[in-house]
Design a protein around this motif. Structure first.
Motif, PDB file in Angstrom:
ATOM      1  N   GLU A  54       0.833  -1.199   0.000  1.00  0.00           N
ATOM      2  CA  GLU A  54       0.000   0.000   0.000  1.00  0.00           C
ATOM      3  C   GLU A  54       0.874   1.259   0.000  1.00  0.00           C
ATOM      4  OE1 GLU A  54      -3.176   0.287  -0.344  1.00  0.00           O
ATOM      5  OE2 GLU A  54      -3.632  -1.864  -0.325  1.00  0.00           O
ATOM      6  N   SER A  55       0.888   1.944  -1.122  1.00  0.00           N
ATOM      7  CA  SER A  55       1.725   3.143  -1.244  1.00  0.00           C
ATOM      8  C   SER A  55       1.294   4.243  -0.277  1.00  0.00           C
ATOM      9  CB  SER A  55       1.670   3.675  -2.679  1.00  0.00           C
ATOM     10  OG  SER A  55       0.331   3.957  -3.064  1.00  0.00           O
ATOM     11  N   SER A  56       0.011   4.242   0.119  1.00  0.00           N
ATOM     12  CA  SER A  56      -0.466   5.257   1.065  1.00  0.00           C
ATOM     13  C   SER A  56       0.125   5.080   2.459  1.00  0.00           C
ATOM     14  CB  SER A  56      -1.997   5.227   1.152  1.00  0.00           C
ATOM     15  OG  SER A  56      -2.443   3.968   1.632  1.00  0.00           O
ATOM     16  N   GLU A  59       4.747   6.131   4.763  1.00  0.00           N
ATOM     17  CA  GLU A  59       4.997   7.319   5.563  1.00  0.00           C
ATOM     18  C   GLU A  59       5.897   6.934   6.737  1.00  0.00           C
ATOM     19  OE1 GLU A  59       1.283   8.917   6.792  1.00  0.00           O
ATOM     20  OE2 GLU A  59       0.495   9.115   4.748  1.00  0.00           O
ATOM     21  N   HIS A 301      -5.909   2.982   9.456  1.00  0.00           N
ATOM     22  CA  HIS A 301      -5.443   2.781   8.086  1.00  0.00           C
ATOM     23  C   HIS A 301      -4.971   1.340   7.866  1.00  0.00           C
ATOM     24  CE1 HIS A 301      -5.903   6.940   7.094  1.00  0.00           C
ATOM     25  NE2 HIS A 301      -5.056   7.341   8.025  1.00  0.00           N
ATOM     26  N   LYS A 305      -6.727  -1.553   5.433  1.00  0.00           N
ATOM     27  CA  LYS A 305      -5.956  -2.181   4.357  1.00  0.00           C
ATOM     28  C   LYS A 305      -5.912  -3.696   4.504  1.00  0.00           C
ATOM     29  CE  LYS A 305      -4.985   1.829   2.625  1.00  0.00           C
ATOM     30  NZ  LYS A 305      -5.692   2.292   1.416  1.00  0.00           N
TER      31      LYS A 305
END
Length: 316
Positions: A54-56, A59, A301, A305
């Protein structure tokens, strides 16, 4: 390996006793340990896969979480296979040098986990106290430097412990280690020679890694709470606190068990050895076992996912 007056000169092979006093039931004790290990592997691997795919989630907070998951896998793998060999397959022997290597791995991964928890606390501190500057401060370059730093610090600091044992301690009162893995003080206590320097350096290394990390993490969360309770809106306060709850839970369960294990090895003669050794094993197994659940349940999050990943597989 000549033996004189009950002493052993540089034993080439050491033998683990396991959990003294619980030898008849060790095969049963191994079952929950093995189950926790398997669940820890599955949970942390799922965590790593989700963060990678998951590129989101690319972080700083989730990158540090991925480092924590990888460290948990490595830490538990450093002790459980050998422990199961002792409990189930009656393979208690370990070469002296292999024991030193296992000790280096265990203490290194413990130090890395402590450093990652500090990095996560600092990330939350900047995100809550200086939200507009977070992206600028925690750049990819800084995250890389932090990752390298928290890895090299314990890896280098533990090496003198190995050298002090290998080069200074030649005579040992026994080849039997009253433990299930090679721990620094458990090995040092076997020597018949003066171990003052070994103990002092062990204390110094523990303070430089765990002690300082604990102080800075505590200060970070104190400042976070001060900032949060000065926020004007109740909803904003709750949202900020909710992002910190997983970190605080992991922080407390890691350091409470760590301090118990550390101090009982040095001044806990009144605590039965089977209690101390059992809790020392749990100290290395509970964080890898619980961390995926804590972050998976409390971090929205990641929870979304994971559900998305498994639901899409079911639909396919």
């Amino acid at each position: 390996m000549p033996i004189t007056n009950g002493t052993v000169f540089m034993p080439s092979v050491l033998t683990f006793i396991g959990i003294p006093g619980l030898e008849p039931v060790q095969c049963w004790i191994a079952i929950p340990f093995c189950a926790m290990y398997i669940i820890a592997l599955i949970g942390n691997f799922v965590l790593l896969i989700v963060i990678k795919l998951e590129s989101s989630l690319h972080e700083p907070m989730y990158i540090f979480l991925a480092m924590l998951g990888a460290t948990d896998i490595a830490l538990s793998t450093s002790i459980v296979p050998k422990m199961l060999g002792i409990f189930w397959f009656h393979l208690p022997e370990i070469y002296f040098d292999a024991c030193l290597f296992q000790m280096w791995l265990i203490h290194m991964f413990q130090g890395i986990e402590s450093g990652v928890l500090l990095a996560m606390a600092l990330d939350r501190y900047v995100a809550i106290c200086y939200p507009l500057r977070h992206a600028t401060i925690f750049s990819r370059k800084l995250v890389t430097y932090i990752g390298v730093g928290v890895t090299l610090r314990p890896a280098i600091l533990v090496i003198p412990c190995l050298l002090l044992i290998k080069c200074r301690l030649k005579l040992y009162q026994t080849q039997l280690i009253s433990h299930t893995y090679c721990e620094h003080m458990a090995l040092v206590k076997l020597a018949t020679e003066d171990v003052y320097i070994n103990k002092v350096y062990g204390l110094l290394g523990a303070f430089i890694v765990g002690g300082l990390d604990f102080i800075f993490i505590t200060l970070s969360y104190v400042q976070i709470f001060v900032t949060v309770f000065h926020l004007p809106q109740t909803e904003a306060r709750l949202k900020a606190l909710n992002t910190c709850i997983p970190h605080i839970l992991v922080f407390f369960q890691f350091y409470l068990l760590a301090f118990f294990s550390f101090f009982t090895h040095r001044s806990g003669s009144y605590i039965p050895s089977y209690v101390h050794i059992t809790l020392s094993n749990l100290y290395l197994l509970i964080p890898p076992f619980l961390n995926p659940f804590v972050y998976g349940v409390k971090t929205k999050h990641i929870r979304e996912k994971v559900i998305k990943m498994f639901c899409s597989k079911d639909q396919a």
